[in-house]
Scaffold this motif. Structure first.
Motif, PDB file in Angstrom:
ATOM      1  N   SER A 182       0.822  -1.755  -0.081  1.00  0.00           N
ATOM      2  CA  SER A 182      -0.136   0.090   0.067  1.00  0.00           C
ATOM      3  C   SER A 182       0.695   1.161   0.099  1.00  0.00           C
ATOM      4  O   SER A 182       1.884   1.672   0.670  1.00  0.00           O
ATOM      5  CB  SER A 182      -0.961   0.415   1.483  1.00  0.00           C
ATOM      6  N   GLY A 183       0.518   2.498  -0.446  1.00  0.00           N
ATOM      7  CA  GLY A 183       0.610   3.206  -0.402  1.00  0.00           C
ATOM      8  C   GLY A 183       0.304   4.352   0.457  1.00  0.00           C
ATOM      9  O   GLY A 183      -0.524   3.915   1.348  1.00  0.00           O
ATOM     10  N   HIS A 184       0.510   5.603   0.765  1.00  0.00           N
ATOM     11  CA  HIS A 184       0.780   6.349   1.591  1.00  0.00           C
ATOM     12  C   HIS A 184      -0.912   6.887   1.515  1.00  0.00           C
ATOM     13  O   HIS A 184      -1.475   7.472   3.129  1.00  0.00           O
ATOM     14  CB  HIS A 184       1.056   8.418   1.233  1.00  0.00           C
ATOM     15  N   ASN A 185      -1.835   7.069   0.947  1.00  0.00           N
ATOM     16  CA  ASN A 185      -3.425   6.758   0.706  1.00  0.00           C
ATOM     17  C   ASN A 185      -4.019   6.257   0.394  1.00  0.00           C
ATOM     18  O   ASN A 185      -5.120   6.644   0.605  1.00  0.00           O
ATOM     19  CB  ASN A 185      -3.413   8.211  -0.647  1.00  0.00           C
ATOM     20  N   ASP A 186      -3.401   4.897   0.449  1.00  0.00           N
ATOM     21  CA  ASP A 186      -4.829   4.219  -0.244  1.00  0.00           C
ATOM     22  C   ASP A 186      -4.767   2.461   0.793  1.00  0.00           C
ATOM     23  O   ASP A 186      -5.149   1.589   0.163  1.00  0.00           O
ATOM     24  CB  ASP A 186      -5.038   3.150  -1.813  1.00  0.00           C
ATOM     25  N   LEU A 187      -3.412   2.463   1.698  1.00  0.00           N
ATOM     26  CA  LEU A 187      -3.460   1.944   2.929  1.00  0.00           C
ATOM     27  C   LEU A 187      -5.229   1.423   3.695  1.00  0.00           C
ATOM     28  O   LEU A 187      -5.513   0.591   4.189  1.00  0.00           O
ATOM     29  CB  LEU A 187      -2.449   2.038   4.084  1.00  0.00           C
TER      30      LEU A 187
END
Length: 262
Positions: free
Chosen positions: A242-247
């Motif tokens: 996951s990235g910063h915004n989609d976790l």
């Protein structure tokens, strides 16, 4: 015939141009740092859309209260461009035994004023104190995401917080900026610092950290340095893909927060 510039003078002139450009970029970053840190523009809503109001240093902060009437409470501090009202329904389900307070930073949502670290820290303590007044015998949990992790860390360093959940947190905002711009003296330029590792060095409460493995906003190294600074081992839930915004799209996100705050 015009005299040719000597090679030494050419190098000196080029060096001066590079130095002037470097100084100009540094000065621009210093002057515009709040514009780089805070992005309230698309979070704005009308006051009629909110159901909670708090006065802090002459400023009206507005937001939402979820699950009113519970003995325990939870305070959420969001990211630097986050529409926190989007969490009303999920939080109502995840934290059914707690009254949840979603209050927009000054300059965000329907709150008055302009954002800045000193003001946001003062507002956060004012919010905690108001929640404590409303829940005198209850437990108050605190959740902070991204920028809000720095605000939450500050609150936990100044008020009794038994459960602290940090989502994509950092050791310090200046350190994050330095990681993104290693060729600039960011640590010297930044006034908006949020030194979470410093705030939490003496924190003895329970900590949950949700860590994004592909975070391109808060480099994983900055999260790891915060973990290393904590005096007690936290519970860490990794989201390696996951990235910063989609976790938060991962079902384990809500499960981890809900389980920690029970």
């Amino acid at each position: 015939m015009a005299e040719r510039l000597r090679p030494g003078r050419v190098l000196l002139a080029a060096g001066l141009l590079v130095l002037v450009g470097y100084a100009a970029i540094s000065a621009l970053m210093y002057a515009r740092q709040r514009d780089l840190v805070y992005h309230p523009g698309h979070t704005r809503v009308g006051t009629e859309a909110t159901d909670f109001e708090l006065h802090s240093d002459g400023i009206r902060l507005r937001g939402w209260r979820v699950n009113p009437g519970r003995n325990d409470a939870l305070v959420y501090f969001g990211g630097n461009a986050e529409r926190i009202e989007a969490w009303r329904e999920p939080f109502a389900q995840w934290f059914g035994h707690r009254t949840v307070y979603l209050v927009a930073y000054r300059g965000y949502g329907a709150s008055e004023g302009e954002p800045g670290e000193e003001a946001l820290r003062a507002d956060a303590l004012a919010l905690y104190d108001e929640v404590r007044r409303r829940h005198p015998d209850g437990d108050i949990g605190v959740v902070g995401r991204s920028l809000g992790s720095g605000v939450a860390a500050w609150v936990a360093s100044r008020r009794p917080v038994d459960r602290l959940a940090l989502v994509t947190p950092f050791d310090g905002l200046a350190e994050v900026g330095q990681a993104h711009y290693p060729w600039l003296p960011v640590r010297l330029l930044m006034d908006e610092r949020y030194p979470s590792a410093e705030y939490l060095r003496g924190y003895q409460g329970r900590v949950l950290v949700l860590r994004a493995g592909r975070d391109q906003v808060v480099p994983p190294g900055n999260t790891d340095r915060l973990l290393a600074a904590l005096p007690r081992p936290p519970r860490v839930v990794d989201f390696p893909d996951s990235g910063h915004n989609d976790l938060s799209d991962d079902p384990r996100y809500g499960e981890a927060l809900a389980g920690f705050m029970r």
